[in-house]
Write a protein that holds these residues in place. Sequence first.
Motif, short mmCIF file in Angstrom:
data_model
loop_
_atom_site.label_atom_id
_atom_site.label_comp_id
_atom_site.label_asym_id
_atom_site.label_seq_id
_atom_site.Cartn_x
_atom_site.Cartn_y
_atom_site.Cartn_z
N LYS A 145 0.82 -1.22 0.00
CA LYS A 145 0.00 0.00 0.00
C LYS A 145 0.85 1.27 0.00
N ASP A 146 1.81 1.35 0.90
CA ASP A 146 2.63 2.56 1.00
C ASP A 146 3.65 2.65 -0.13
N LYS A 147 4.20 1.51 -0.56
CA LYS A 147 5.14 1.52 -1.68
C LYS A 147 4.47 2.08 -2.93
N LEU A 148 3.24 1.67 -3.19
CA LEU A 148 2.53 2.10 -4.38
C LEU A 148 2.00 3.53 -4.24
N ALA A 149 1.76 3.97 -3.02
CA ALA A 149 1.25 5.33 -2.82
C ALA A 149 2.21 6.37 -3.36
N MET A 150 3.48 6.08 -3.35
CA MET A 150 4.48 7.02 -3.88
C MET A 150 4.32 7.21 -5.39
N GLN A 151 3.64 6.25 -6.04
CA GLN A 151 3.35 6.34 -7.48
C GLN A 151 1.93 6.83 -7.72
N GLN A 152 1.25 7.26 -6.65
CA GLN A 152 -0.18 7.59 -6.73
C GLN A 152 -0.99 6.40 -7.25
N THR A 153 -0.55 5.22 -6.85
CA THR A 153 -1.19 3.97 -7.27
C THR A 153 -1.86 3.31 -6.07
N THR A 154 -3.05 2.78 -6.29
CA THR A 154 -3.79 2.11 -5.22
C THR A 154 -3.69 0.60 -5.38
N ILE A 155 -3.90 -0.11 -4.28
CA ILE A 155 -3.95 -1.57 -4.30
C ILE A 155 -5.06 -2.04 -3.37
N ASN A 156 -5.89 -2.93 -3.87
CA ASN A 156 -6.97 -3.51 -3.09
C ASN A 156 -7.10 -4.98 -3.44
N SER A 157 -7.73 -5.75 -2.57
CA SER A 157 -8.01 -7.15 -2.84
C SER A 157 -9.51 -7.38 -2.85
N PHE A 158 -9.94 -8.47 -3.46
CA PHE A 158 -11.38 -8.73 -3.53
C PHE A 158 -11.68 -10.21 -3.72
#
Length: 243
Positions: free
Chosen positions: A157-170
Amino acid sequence: MKNVVISGGSSGVGLAIARDLSKNNRVILIGRNEHKLQLAKSELGKNVDYVVGDLSTISGRQGVINFILKETDQVDILIHSAGIYPTNSQDNIDNNLLSHYYLTMSLLNILQGARVLVVTGNPQAIQMAPICEQQLNDMMRAAWAVTHKTLLVQLLKDKLAMQQTTINSFFPGDVRSDLMPYTKSLTNTSVSVGKYLALDENLNEVTGRFFDENGNIVNLNQEKYNQKTAINVLSKYIPDINQ
């Protein structure tokens, strides 16, 4: 038109999501079986390309990554649908955890402002299963997979936040696939939640969450699923976790 990458895209959940997304977006399917990928491309049409590769191996991942980097300089949606029903612990680690982590991190530079989605298991299992490193039988390996995928979302989550990228699971719901004997007899071939999570503008800033098959957020136990626990647990499998 967005650029979409779907692992495990030749059948089951991945193919179901690809049916929805390929109508108005460019989709790259990843799979191990070229014949199945050819059939998927034939069904889905001109907006679909595919690459053959085994994401559980270093060489397989590298071939896939090279293809994607050659085809595009931006991935808007990355969906980790590939996975196996493991018969041993190492296959579980390689296919259901490391494949997701290393594919995501290898594409990091072209995931600017993107969405990453991880297909995982039933909400009840994720809520109730303990985070346990033992994988002595099928049930324990299944619990390991869903809990560690959920921790992976917290880790990234935090690693991708630096790219303004989100991550979720479903949880995609019960969908016909070749994953397990009982899933082969299912009749449902639709995963509408996949399109919703990939495209809905209301989710632009939602990250680190888990959704059920209807697109509802499932509130997880924060004492169980958090970044500190994710680092402690997953560092056993990902030695470069803090790099």
